[in-house]
Design a protein around this motif. Structure first.
Motif, mmCIF file in Angstrom:
data_model
loop_
_atom_site.group_PDB
_atom_site.id
_atom_site.type_symbol
_atom_site.label_atom_id
_atom_site.label_comp_id
_atom_site.label_asym_id
_atom_site.label_seq_id
_atom_site.Cartn_x
_atom_site.Cartn_y
_atom_site.Cartn_z
ATOM 1 N N ILE A 125 0.866 -1.174 0.000
ATOM 2 C CA ILE A 125 0.000 0.000 0.000
ATOM 3 C C ILE A 125 0.905 1.227 0.000
ATOM 4 N N ILE A 126 0.999 1.854 -1.158
ATOM 5 C CA ILE A 126 1.884 3.007 -1.329
ATOM 6 C C ILE A 126 1.068 4.280 -1.110
ATOM 7 N N PRO A 127 1.541 5.186 -0.238
ATOM 8 C CA PRO A 127 0.831 6.447 -0.028
ATOM 9 C C PRO A 127 0.750 7.256 -1.326
ATOM 10 N N GLU A 128 -0.309 8.026 -1.445
ATOM 11 C CA GLU A 128 -0.566 8.819 -2.657
ATOM 12 C C GLU A 128 0.627 9.705 -3.027
ATOM 13 N N GLU A 129 1.255 10.314 -2.026
ATOM 14 C CA GLU A 129 2.366 11.227 -2.315
ATOM 15 C C GLU A 129 3.615 10.511 -2.812
ATOM 16 N N LYS A 130 3.686 9.205 -2.637
ATOM 17 C CA LYS A 130 4.843 8.430 -3.101
ATOM 18 C C LYS A 130 4.616 7.798 -4.471
ATOM 19 N N LEU A 131 3.394 7.834 -4.979
ATOM 20 C CA LEU A 131 3.097 7.245 -6.279
ATOM 21 C C LEU A 131 3.715 8.080 -7.399
ATOM 22 N N PRO A 132 4.105 7.449 -8.487
ATOM 23 C CA PRO A 132 4.643 8.209 -9.611
ATOM 24 C C PRO A 132 3.572 9.118 -10.199
ATOM 25 N N ARG A 133 3.976 10.261 -10.686
ATOM 26 C CA ARG A 133 3.030 11.187 -11.311
ATOM 27 C C ARG A 133 3.682 11.839 -12.517
ATOM 28 N N GLN A 134 2.858 12.271 -13.419
ATOM 29 C CA GLN A 134 3.316 12.922 -14.637
ATOM 30 C C GLN A 134 3.471 14.413 -14.363
ATOM 31 N N ILE A 135 4.595 14.972 -14.752
ATOM 32 C CA ILE A 135 4.850 16.399 -14.591
ATOM 33 C C ILE A 135 4.721 17.038 -15.964
ATOM 34 N N PRO A 136 3.729 17.921 -16.145
ATOM 35 C CA PRO A 136 3.572 18.600 -17.439
ATOM 36 C C PRO A 136 4.742 19.545 -17.709
ATOM 37 N N ILE A 137 5.113 19.647 -18.934
ATOM 38 C CA ILE A 137 6.210 20.525 -19.335
ATOM 39 C C ILE A 137 5.628 21.901 -19.627
ATOM 40 N N GLY A 138 6.306 22.932 -19.146
ATOM 41 C CA GLY A 138 5.905 24.305 -19.448
ATOM 42 C C GLY A 138 5.044 24.959 -18.379
ATOM 43 N N ARG A 139 4.748 24.280 -17.330
ATOM 44 C CA ARG A 139 3.970 24.861 -16.234
ATOM 45 C C ARG A 139 4.803 24.800 -14.971
ATOM 46 N N GLN A 140 4.614 25.754 -14.119
ATOM 47 C CA GLN A 140 5.363 25.774 -12.874
ATOM 48 C C GLN A 140 4.772 24.753 -11.908
ATOM 49 N N LEU A 141 5.628 24.179 -11.092
ATOM 50 C CA LEU A 141 5.213 23.148 -10.155
ATOM 51 C C LEU A 141 4.188 23.673 -9.161
ATOM 52 N N GLU A 142 4.299 24.939 -8.747
ATOM 53 C CA GLU A 142 3.346 25.530 -7.804
ATOM 54 C C GLU A 142 1.935 25.512 -8.362
ATOM 55 N N GLN A 143 1.783 25.836 -9.617
ATOM 56 C CA GLN A 143 0.463 25.865 -10.256
ATOM 57 C C GLN A 143 -0.122 24.460 -10.321
ATOM 58 N N ILE A 144 0.706 23.492 -10.568
ATOM 59 C CA ILE A 144 0.239 22.103 -10.649
ATOM 60 C C ILE A 144 -0.281 21.647 -9.294
ATOM 61 N N GLU A 145 0.445 21.938 -8.214
ATOM 62 C CA GLU A 145 0.053 21.501 -6.887
ATOM 63 C C GLU A 145 -1.212 22.196 -6.407
ATOM 64 N N THR A 146 -1.430 23.451 -6.751
ATOM 65 C CA THR A 146 -2.644 24.144 -6.312
ATOM 66 C C THR A 146 -3.864 23.641 -7.055
ATOM 67 N N GLN A 147 -3.694 23.148 -8.268
ATOM 68 C CA GLN A 147 -4.813 22.619 -9.028
ATOM 69 C C GLN A 147 -5.188 21.220 -8.586
#
Length: 148
Positions: A125-147
């Motif tokens: 059972i892997i916690p959600e924050e440890k699961l792999p995720r796709q990082i979109p190119i061209g957007r700032q990480l802060e914007q991704i996390e707030t969405q």
């Protein structure tokens, strides 16, 4: 040249890359072979340990989990064997302790004892924050996390 098998080194860890424990077990010559046991992978994140504990009552078996080490122990009850003479004794029925190291995300789900086989079901059972995720190119990480 001697034939050296490394298979006992690879069956002692469950749920993580076996290479991590390779060096820990490489120097051990007393890898237990009693009782016989299987480690089964039953899906992407499901495992089962099956221990052959023939001759033991359920009350004589114990399972403990401490610091990610799963220990399976058996202590047979003392029986009056003074009046028994064995012509052949092939059932060992001796005390044992089997220890297996678990990955930090492996959890014990249940245990069952039937027909002389102790089965322990495990789940990754892997916690959600440890699961792999796709990082979109061209957007700032802060914007991704707030969405999210």
């Amino acid at each position: 040249m001697s034939n050296m098998t490394l298979s006992p080194l690879f069956r002692r860890g469950i749920g993580f890359d076996r290479l991590n424990d390779f060096f820990d077990y490489a120097m051990q010559s007393d890898t237990p072979n009693y009782p016989p046991y299987n480690i089964e992978k039953r899906g992407d994140n499901a495992y089962r340990i099956v221990v052959a504990a023939a001759g033991f009552d359920q009350e004589e078996l114990a399972i403990h989990l401490e610091n990610r080490v799963l220990s399976i122990t058996a202590q047979p009850k003392v029986q009056d064997q003074d009046q028994v003479e064995f012509l052949h004794k092939g059932i060992a029925r001796r005390a044992f302790k089997l220890s297996l190291r678990l990955d930090e995300y492996i959890e014990v789900q249940q245990a069952d004892y039937q027909n002389g086989l102790l089965s322990i079901d495990l789940q990754r059972i892997i916690p959600e924050e440890k699961l792999p995720r796709q990082i979109p190119i061209g957007r700032q990480l802060e914007q991704i996390e707030t969405q999210a």
